[in-house]
Design a protein around this motif. Structure first.
Motif, PDB file in Angstrom:
ATOM      1  N   LYS A 488     -28.039   1.015  -5.869  1.00 52.53           N
ATOM      2  CA  LYS A 488     -26.638   0.582  -5.736  1.00 52.53           C
ATOM      3  C   LYS A 488     -26.411  -0.743  -6.454  1.00 52.53           C
ATOM      4  O   LYS A 488     -25.375  -0.940  -7.096  1.00 52.53           O
ATOM      5  CB  LYS A 488     -26.281   0.470  -4.255  1.00 52.53           C
ATOM      6  N   LEU A 489     -27.381  -1.671  -6.337  1.00 52.97           N
ATOM      7  CA  LEU A 489     -27.250  -2.960  -7.013  1.00 52.97           C
ATOM      8  C   LEU A 489     -27.240  -2.778  -8.522  1.00 52.97           C
ATOM      9  O   LEU A 489     -26.428  -3.388  -9.241  1.00 52.97           O
ATOM     10  CB  LEU A 489     -28.382  -3.893  -6.574  1.00 52.97           C
ATOM     11  N   LYS A 491     -26.394  -0.114 -10.138  1.00 48.20           N
ATOM     12  CA  LYS A 491     -25.132   0.565 -10.480  1.00 48.20           C
ATOM     13  C   LYS A 491     -23.986  -0.448 -10.582  1.00 48.20           C
ATOM     14  O   LYS A 491     -23.141  -0.370 -11.487  1.00 48.20           O
ATOM     15  CB  LYS A 491     -24.819   1.626  -9.433  1.00 48.20           C
ATOM     16  N   ARG A 492     -23.957  -1.409  -9.674  1.00 46.89           N
ATOM     17  CA  ARG A 492     -22.923  -2.445  -9.722  1.00 46.89           C
ATOM     18  C   ARG A 492     -23.040  -3.251 -11.016  1.00 46.89           C
ATOM     19  O   ARG A 492     -22.022  -3.569 -11.651  1.00 46.89           O
ATOM     20  CB  ARG A 492     -23.026  -3.341  -8.498  1.00 46.89           C
ATOM     21  N   TRP A 493     -24.259  -3.600 -11.398  1.00 44.65           N
ATOM     22  CA  TRP A 493     -24.457  -4.341 -12.646  1.00 44.65           C
ATOM     23  C   TRP A 493     -24.029  -3.494 -13.844  1.00 44.65           C
ATOM     24  O   TRP A 493     -23.424  -4.005 -14.799  1.00 44.65           O
ATOM     25  CB  TRP A 493     -25.920  -4.754 -12.790  1.00 44.65           C
ATOM     26  N   LYS A 494     -24.336  -2.221 -13.804  1.00 42.78           N
ATOM     27  CA  LYS A 494     -23.981  -1.351 -14.924  1.00 42.78           C
ATOM     28  C   LYS A 494     -22.461  -1.250 -15.079  1.00 42.78           C
ATOM     29  O   LYS A 494     -21.927  -1.248 -16.201  1.00 42.78           O
ATOM     30  CB  LYS A 494     -24.575   0.042 -14.699  1.00 42.78           C
ATOM     31  N   GLU A 495     -21.757  -1.208 -13.948  1.00 40.42           N
ATOM     32  CA  GLU A 495     -20.306  -1.012 -13.990  1.00 40.42           C
ATOM     33  C   GLU A 495     -19.534  -2.308 -14.192  1.00 40.42           C
ATOM     34  O   GLU A 495     -18.361  -2.275 -14.593  1.00 40.42           O
ATOM     35  CB  GLU A 495     -19.852  -0.337 -12.688  1.00 40.42           C
ATOM     36  N   TRP A 496     -20.173  -3.434 -13.927  1.00 42.86           N
ATOM     37  CA  TRP A 496     -19.467  -4.716 -14.061  1.00 42.86           C
ATOM     38  C   TRP A 496     -19.140  -5.000 -15.521  1.00 42.86           C
ATOM     39  O   TRP A 496     -19.978  -4.819 -16.411  1.00 42.86           O
ATOM     40  CB  TRP A 496     -20.337  -5.839 -13.469  1.00 42.86           C
ATOM     41  N   PRO A 505     -19.453 -10.770  -9.071  1.00 41.13           N
ATOM     42  CA  PRO A 505     -19.663 -10.229  -7.717  1.00 41.13           C
ATOM     43  C   PRO A 505     -21.131 -10.144  -7.298  1.00 41.13           C
ATOM     44  O   PRO A 505     -21.530  -9.230  -6.580  1.00 41.13           O
ATOM     45  CB  PRO A 505     -19.054  -8.834  -7.821  1.00 41.13           C
ATOM     46  N   PHE A 506     -21.946 -11.084  -7.773  1.00 39.33           N
ATOM     47  CA  PHE A 506     -23.379 -11.062  -7.452  1.00 39.33           C
ATOM     48  C   PHE A 506     -23.800 -12.446  -6.983  1.00 39.33           C
ATOM     49  O   PHE A 506     -23.200 -13.454  -7.341  1.00 39.33           O
ATOM     50  CB  PHE A 506     -24.198 -10.636  -8.679  1.00 39.33           C
ATOM     51  N   ASP A 510     -29.024 -11.423  -3.315  1.00 40.69           N
ATOM     52  CA  ASP A 510     -29.134  -9.969  -3.519  1.00 40.69           C
ATOM     53  C   ASP A 510     -30.593  -9.509  -3.503  1.00 40.69           C
ATOM     54  O   ASP A 510     -30.895  -8.390  -3.073  1.00 40.69           O
ATOM     55  CB  ASP A 510     -28.514  -9.549  -4.857  1.00 40.69           C
ATOM     56  N   LYS A 536     -25.083  -9.365 -19.978  1.00 39.92           N
ATOM     57  CA  LYS A 536     -25.381  -9.064 -18.576  1.00 39.92           C
ATOM     58  C   LYS A 536     -26.776  -9.557 -18.197  1.00 39.92           C
ATOM     59  O   LYS A 536     -26.985 -10.083 -17.091  1.00 39.92           O
ATOM     60  CB  LYS A 536     -25.278  -7.566 -18.323  1.00 39.92           C
TER      61      LYS A 536
END
Length: 633
Positions: A488-489, A491-496, A505-506, A510, A536
């Motif tokens: 999930k973490l 995935k969040r980085w990939k979508e940011w 948002p990190f 984490d 990133k």
């Protein structure tokens, strides 16, 4: 079926051959010139003297051979760059000759056996010899390359470098009991793959003599030597830790759980047979994370992380006490019989230690390693099989396929036959039956089918699993409980989208509380993201401090720098060079150097850096990285 006798044990050769014998060096092993089918080594006494000034190991070997074939006129041993001074039998000199040298496999040593000797049941041979200063099995460390101020010597025989350390039947199908006397400078300590004598070492002038005995027969690849300024500390009924003074307390703190792991392993696989399980921590030039020599496992000091992060390697080397050291692959084409079983077994041990979910996460990580290796071997499909069907340089088999594809196969078989409750008792019976033997894949298959009802295994495609390259025909279903937060973490980085310039948002927390295996999987999943990008990754470093966070966790650090190379982060190149120059393990180095080579602007500098620093690496490491960098040895 061929039965080869040694002592009270038997080596059982395969009923079926997957590799044509036409290209084999000898009749018993694709990679060995030796002829144990005629003369089989059963006992060996070693007298070695260590010469640091000239980087030479010299000595006398006293062999006992069973005479299997009285018609055979030559005893053939494997050697590589060894100088023979004299060969005799019961004091009488024997004629011998060295054959043509092969760059990979060395040189056959042919010893003429007189008629009168061949009529006996056994043969005694004495060989006086010395190694070459560039012996591929030995690493001679200068004082500045160690943690202290004294020189250091260690060996790495696996797979076929034993022949460069001593003339031998250099095949895992032959196991020999031995005794040893090792003469070293008196300020240093000697170790080998045997039980140390209870008597204090004797001093002779400026030398000291250490004595050892190994009652259980072992193959040549498990023979070892280590000499250094070592301290020791007993940490349990089985175990003593050896290390240089500067690191021994840290090693003891990180590896204090060894007795607990032995107890768990015994419940899983049966009695620990080797009397002692000692641990030696080596200088950074050591080319492996660990090596399972009986009685004394070698470990890289890079595993000392301060948070017991090396326990996975400890579990692996310990598991070899049953898989590899007791039940051994017949030859290196069946290497998965050692490493696949051991990887499966070490995860069993870790699962009992930290819970089944930990084992599941280790298996998921192994699956990602398998995919990475299969992709990188797509142009060398023979090396991406569990059973190698051609005669190849055994050093080329030192990749993740035997470990992870083999482990995945055993996990699949365990699920197929009904789970751990029935598979683990089978493993104990398997070990009990084949202990002290060297076997191949077909024998394991027949043993499994005979133990379980054949209809249970009817859907197992043995041909694809064992003889087809690449990924397995079945994808195992592992629990993702410990993985989901990481996924999930990522995935969040990939979508940011950094360009949105919204609040990031990190936060540093984490990654707080993650185990090493979770942090390693986090970096691995970031690597698997195809379009992560440099911006990133810089933000990941800014928030999490990965350069510092991975400083003492070399395995994760290698993957982090691999990721830095993938996104072409130029500012990290000096850090990458600093890392590869200090690191000795070829598995970690291979990852980083592969990315540096693919980076065209850095390729020339990477090759130059390697050439300038390879003199500090062991032969097998230089060989592996030279292949990655497309260099000739």
């Amino acid at each position: 079926m061929l039965h080869i006798h040694f002592g009270n044990n038997y080596v059982v050769a395969a009923a079926e051959e997957s590799v044509s014998k036409e290209d084999w060096l000898g009749k018993t092993d694709p990679s060995s010139y030796s002829n144990p089918e005629d003369f089989l080594a059963t006992q060996l006494h070693i007298k070695w003297e260590v010469d640091f000034e000239n980087k030479i190991l010299s000595g006398v070997l006293s062999y006992e051979f069973d005479i299997i074939n009285k018609e055979a006129t030559y005893l053939i041993l494997d050697t590589r760059d060894i100088e023979i001074n004299k060969i005799a039998s019961n004091g009488k000199g024997l004629l011998y000759k060295l054959g043509e040298k092969n760059k990979i496999f060395g040189t056959p040593l042919k010893i003429e056996i007189p008629n009168e000797s061949r009529n006996e049941k056994a043969l005694t041979i004495e060989i006086e010899y010395k190694t070459d200063p560039n012996c591929s099995a030995l690493a001679w460390m200068e004082p500045h390359q160690t943690s202290g101020n004294k020189p250091f010597l260690f060996s790495q025989n696996q797979p076929i470098h034993g022949r460069s350390m001593y003339p031998c039947q250099d095949t895992p199908s032959v196991k020999t009991a031995f005794t040893a006397e090792i003469i070293v400078p008196k300020e240093l300590v000697a170790l080998t793959s045997a039980v140390p004598s209870q008597d204090a070492p004797k001093e002779a002038g400026d030398k000291r003599v250490y004595k050892f005995e190994q009652k259980i027969p072992i193959p040549s690849y498990l023979m070892c030597i280590a000499v250094g300024d070592l301290q020791s500390k007993k940490i349990g009924s089985h175990s003593t830790i050896y290390a240089e003074q500067e690191i021994i307390e840290k090693a003891v703190a990180d590896f204090s759980d060894v007795e607990q792991l032995i107890e768990i392993a015994e419940k899983l696989f049966g009695k620990y047979e080797w009397e002692v399980y000692n641990l030696l921590f080596l200088p950074r030039a050591y080319p492996m994370s660990g090596m399972e020599h009986p009685c004394i496992s070698f470990f890289s000091q890079e595993l000392i992380t301060g948070n017991k992060g090396g326990i996975d390697v400890l579990a692996h080397e310990l598991a070899h006490s049953w898989f590899g050291n007791l039940v051994t692959n017949r030859d290196w084409n069946h290497f998965w019989m050692n490493e696949g079983f051991t990887r499966f077994a070490d995860r069993k041990i870790l699962g009992r230690t930290y819970g089944e979910e930990y084992r599941q996460l280790e298996s998921i990580f192994g699956w990602s390693v398998l995919k990475y290796e299969a992709e990188n071997l797509r142009n060398e499909p023979e090396l991406a099989k569990l059973v190698v069907d051609k005669v190849v340089d055994p050093d080329r088999c030192l990749n993740g396929i035997p470990y992870e594809k083999g482990s995945a196969f055993l996990y699949y078989l365990e699920q197929t036959v009904g789970g751990a409750s029935v598979f683990e008792p089978f493993l104990r019976e398997y070990i009990k039956k084949y202990r002290h033997q060297s076997i191949e894949s077909h024998q394991f298959k027949e043993e499994l089918i005979s133990h379980f009802a054949p209809e249970i295994l009817r859907n197992v495609d043995w041909e694809i699993w064992l003889h087809s390259p690449g990924m397995p025909p079945v994808t195992n279903n592992y629990s993702r409980t410990l993985l989901d937060p990481i996924t999930k973490l990522v995935k969040r980085w990939k979508e940011w989208v950094p360009e949105d310039r919204t609040e990031v948002p990190f936060k540093k927390e984490d990654l707080d509380g993650l185990r090493n295996i979770q942090l390693k999987q986090f970096v691995q999943e970031l690597f698997n993201v195809g379009d992560l990008g440099l911006e990133k990754l810089k933000k990941i470093e800014e928030i999490y401090g990965m350069h510092e966070r991975t400083r003492n966790i070399a395995d994760i650090r290698a993957r982090w720098f691999q990721l830095c190379g993938k996104v072409r982060w130029l500012e990290t190149v000096p850090l990458m060079f600093e890392y590869v120059n200090a690191e000795g393990r070829f598995g970690a180095l291979k990852r980083v150097y592969r990315e540096l080579y693919e980076w065209e602007e850095i390729r020339e500098a990477a090759i130059k850096n390697f050439n300038e620093n390879k003199k500090y690496k062991m032969f097998v490491t230089v060989k592996v990285i030279s292949k990655v960098l497309r260099l000739e040895l």
